[in-house]
Design an enzyme around this catalytic site. Sequence first.
Site, PDB file in Angstrom:
ATOM      1  N   ASP A  39     -16.892  -5.758   2.876  1.00  0.00           N
ATOM      2  CA  ASP A  39     -17.599  -4.990   3.892  1.00  0.00           C
ATOM      3  C   ASP A  39     -17.983  -3.599   3.449  1.00  0.00           C
ATOM      4  OD1 ASP A  39     -18.089  -6.882   5.704  1.00  0.00           O
ATOM      5  OD2 ASP A  39     -16.072  -6.812   6.529  1.00  0.00           O
TER       6      ASP A  39
ATOM      7  N   HIS B  98      -7.316  -4.079   0.740  1.00  0.00           N
ATOM      8  CA  HIS B  98      -7.188  -5.417   1.320  1.00  0.00           C
ATOM      9  C   HIS B  98      -5.746  -5.855   1.203  1.00  0.00           C
ATOM     10  CE1 HIS B  98      -7.978  -9.614   2.165  1.00  0.00           C
ATOM     11  NE2 HIS B  98      -9.074  -9.180   2.730  1.00  0.00           N
TER      12      HIS B  98
HETATM   13  N1  ACO Z   1      -8.054   4.051   1.810  1.00  0.00           N
HETATM   14  C1  ACO Z   1      -7.020   4.809   1.389  1.00  0.00           C
HETATM   15  N2  ACO Z   1      -5.762   4.354   1.287  1.00  0.00           N
HETATM   16  C2  ACO Z   1      -5.561   3.067   1.635  1.00  0.00           C
HETATM   17  C3  ACO Z   1      -6.587   2.230   2.059  1.00  0.00           C
HETATM   18  C4  ACO Z   1      -7.885   2.754   2.148  1.00  0.00           C
HETATM   19  N3  ACO Z   1      -8.918   2.029   2.551  1.00  0.00           N
HETATM   20  N4  ACO Z   1      -6.098   1.011   2.321  1.00  0.00           N
HETATM   21  C5  ACO Z   1      -4.785   1.079   2.064  1.00  0.00           C
HETATM   22  N5  ACO Z   1      -4.455   2.330   1.658  1.00  0.00           N
HETATM   23  C6  ACO Z   1      -3.130   2.808   1.296  1.00  0.00           C
HETATM   24  C7  ACO Z   1      -2.366   3.170   2.558  1.00  0.00           C
HETATM   25  O1  ACO Z   1      -2.566   4.505   2.949  1.00  0.00           O
HETATM   26  C8  ACO Z   1      -0.946   2.879   2.120  1.00  0.00           C
HETATM   27  O2  ACO Z   1      -0.526   3.939   1.296  1.00  0.00           O
HETATM   28  P1  ACO Z   1       1.019   4.420   1.280  1.00  0.00           P
HETATM   29  O3  ACO Z   1       1.785   3.229   0.739  1.00  0.00           O
HETATM   30  O4  ACO Z   1       1.006   5.595   0.387  1.00  0.00           O
HETATM   31  O5  ACO Z   1       1.363   4.739   2.714  1.00  0.00           O
HETATM   32  C9  ACO Z   1      -1.083   1.647   1.233  1.00  0.00           C
HETATM   33  O6  ACO Z   1      -2.413   1.736   0.693  1.00  0.00           O
HETATM   34  C10 ACO Z   1      -0.911   0.334   1.977  1.00  0.00           C
HETATM   35  O7  ACO Z   1      -1.848   0.342   3.074  1.00  0.00           O
HETATM   36  P2  ACO Z   1      -1.699  -0.542   4.369  1.00  0.00           P
HETATM   37  O8  ACO Z   1      -2.624  -0.025   5.424  1.00  0.00           O
HETATM   38  O9  ACO Z   1      -0.241  -0.670   4.708  1.00  0.00           O
HETATM   39  O10 ACO Z   1      -2.203  -1.926   3.818  1.00  0.00           O
HETATM   40  P3  ACO Z   1      -2.501  -3.204   4.689  1.00  0.00           P
HETATM   41  O11 ACO Z   1      -2.402  -4.352   3.768  1.00  0.00           O
HETATM   42  O12 ACO Z   1      -1.663  -3.199   5.921  1.00  0.00           O
HETATM   43  O13 ACO Z   1      -3.999  -2.968   5.168  1.00  0.00           O
HETATM   44  C11 ACO Z   1      -6.325  -2.920   5.313  1.00  0.00           C
HETATM   45  C12 ACO Z   1      -5.111  -3.591   4.663  1.00  0.00           C
HETATM   46  C13 ACO Z   1      -6.186  -2.940   6.831  1.00  0.00           C
HETATM   47  C14 ACO Z   1      -7.597  -3.710   4.937  1.00  0.00           C
HETATM   48  C15 ACO Z   1      -6.418  -1.468   4.784  1.00  0.00           C
HETATM   49  O14 ACO Z   1      -6.622  -1.486   3.391  1.00  0.00           O
HETATM   50  C16 ACO Z   1      -7.494  -0.665   5.486  1.00  0.00           C
HETATM   51  O15 ACO Z   1      -7.255  -0.109   6.566  1.00  0.00           O
HETATM   52  N6  ACO Z   1      -8.730  -0.587   4.881  1.00  0.00           N
HETATM   53  C17 ACO Z   1      -9.826   0.133   5.498  1.00  0.00           C
HETATM   54  C18 ACO Z   1     -10.484  -0.740   6.560  1.00  0.00           C
HETATM   55  C19 ACO Z   1     -11.236  -1.906   5.975  1.00  0.00           C
HETATM   56  O16 ACO Z   1     -12.015  -1.749   5.049  1.00  0.00           O
HETATM   57  N7  ACO Z   1     -11.068  -3.093   6.565  1.00  0.00           N
HETATM   58  C20 ACO Z   1     -11.773  -4.297   6.152  1.00  0.00           C
HETATM   59  C21 ACO Z   1     -10.815  -5.315   5.663  1.00  0.00           C
HETATM   60  S1  ACO Z   1     -11.684  -6.656   4.905  1.00  0.00           S
HETATM   61  C22 ACO Z   1     -12.270  -7.572   6.163  1.00  0.00           C
HETATM   62  O17 ACO Z   1     -11.837  -7.592   7.279  1.00  0.00           O
HETATM   63  C23 ACO Z   1     -13.465  -8.390   5.814  1.00  0.00           C
END
Ligand code: ACO
Length: 379
Positions: free
Chosen positions: A315, A261
Site C-alpha cells: 500500500d 508488516h
Molecule cells: N514506521 C516506523 N516504525 C515502525 C513501523 C512503521 N511503519 N512499523 C513498525 N514499526 C516499528 C514500531 O514502532 C515498533 O518499534 P519498537 O519495537 O521500537 O517499539 C516495531 O517496529 C514493531 O511494530 P509493531 O507496530 O508492533 O508491528 P506490528 O507487526 O504490530 O504492526 C503494522 C504491523 C500494523 C503493519 C505496522 O508496521 C504499521 O503500523 N505500519 C504502518 C501502517 C501500514 O502501512 N499498514 C498497512 C499494512 S499492509 C496491509 O494492510 C495491506
Amino acid sequence: MSEPEFRPGLADVPVAESAISFIDGKRARLEYRGIAVETLARESCFEETAWLLLQGDLPTQRQLAKFDDHLRHRRRIKYKLNDLIKCLPETGHPMDALQASVAAMGMFYPSRDVTNQQSNWDSVVRLVAKMPTVVAAFARLRHGDEAIPPRDDLDHAANFYYMLFEREPSPAIRKVLDACLILHAEHTMNASTFSGRVTGSTLANPYTVVSSAIGTLTGPLHGGANEEVLDMLEEIGSIDHVKPWLEHAVANKKKIMGFGHRVYKVKDPRATVLQELAENVFAETGRPKQYELAMELERVAAGILGPKGIYPNVDYYSGIVYKALGIPRDLFTPVFAIARVAGWLSHWLEQLKHNRIFRPEQIYVGKHDVAYVPLERRP
Ligand code: ACO
C-alpha cells in the site's frame, strides 16, 4: 495447569489450517495456491485468480469462460439497493457505504442455509460481481451523478474503471488495475480475513461475513494505510525534506505509513511488481511527483528502518498508482475490498468444510468477590 501465554495481536498464533495462500516474510515470497503472486500479476487476470483462490486450482478454459460469463451477468444491482445507496450521506466514507450495502444485499438474496453448496457458490459469484458496481454507484451518486450501469462486454477491471469514469481504460491502465486487484486478492490470516472467519464460524450468511471483513479493513493499520501514504507525502512536500522529515518522524516514534508488516521483514513482493507495472502507466500519464518522493523516502528509509526489517508494503505504492489513474483517494480502500472479497470468500468456503465456532480464551485481570453496594449508599 499454567495460564496460556497471552500474545497481543495473536502474533504467531495459528488460528486455522489453510491451503489458500502462503507468505515467506524473509524471502519476499507470496503464493496463491502455490503460484507466485508476481507471476499471477503479470500473466493472469483477476477473474482467473479469483477462481484459483476459491476453487484451489487454475480453471480449465471452459471453467474460466463460464465463471467469467456468470460474473459479467451478475454485475447489476437491484434498483432498491441503488436507492439505498442514494440515501446514504454523501459525506460518509465509501467503505462505510460498501459495508452497509453488502449487509443490505444479503436481504435481497436470502442465503441463511450455508450447508447448501449451490447457494453458497451463487453468493460468492454475486458478491465478487456486484461489489465493484456498489463502489462505483456510491462514488457517482454522492455527487448527484447518475450511476453508470455495468457493461458485460468488458472484463472485471475494465468494467469497474468504466463505471467510475464513463470511458474505457487504456491497455496499460486496464493491466495495472487488474494487477492491483490480483495483488490485493488474498494475504493469509490478516485482520479482515480473520474477522470474516470469526463471523463465518457462527454460520452467518456470506453477505454478513463479507460486511464484517469490510468493517475490519477500514482501519488505517490495515486497508486504510494507502490513503494515509498520500497525506504523508503531501506533508513531506519535496525531495530535500525527505531525510529531515524521516529522522524527525523516527525520533518521535511516528509510524511511517505504507511501511512495515507483521510478516514481511523485507520489501513486500507485491510492491515490487506493482512498481514495475505502474511504470507502463506513468509512460502515459507522466511520473507523478509523489512517486519520485516515495522512491526517495524508500531509499532513505532503507538505511534507517531497514535494519529493523521495516520496508514498504504493497500500500505504499498502490495509492500513488490509483491517484495517477484518477481514482479518488477515499476509494482506495474500497478498491482493496473489491479485490480481497475473493480471498475472504475462499477462507469462508474453506472453513465451512470443518467449521467450529471461534471461542478463544481471555486472561482475566479484573477483581473478584466485590460486594454490591445499594445505590442509596453510594455517593
Ligand atoms: N514506521 C516506523 N516504525 C515502525 C513501523 C512503521 N511503519 N512499523 C513498525 N514499526 C516499528 C514500531 O514502532 C515498533 O518499534 P519498537 O519495537 O521500537 O517499539 C516495531 O517496529 C514493531 O511494530 P509493531 O507496530 O508492533 O508491528 P506490528 O507487526 O504490530 O504492526 C503494522 C504491523 C500494523 C503493519 C505496522 O508496521 C504499521 O503500523 N505500519 C504502518 C501502517 C501500514 O502501512 N499498514 C498497512 C499494512 S499492509 C496491509 O494492510 C495491506
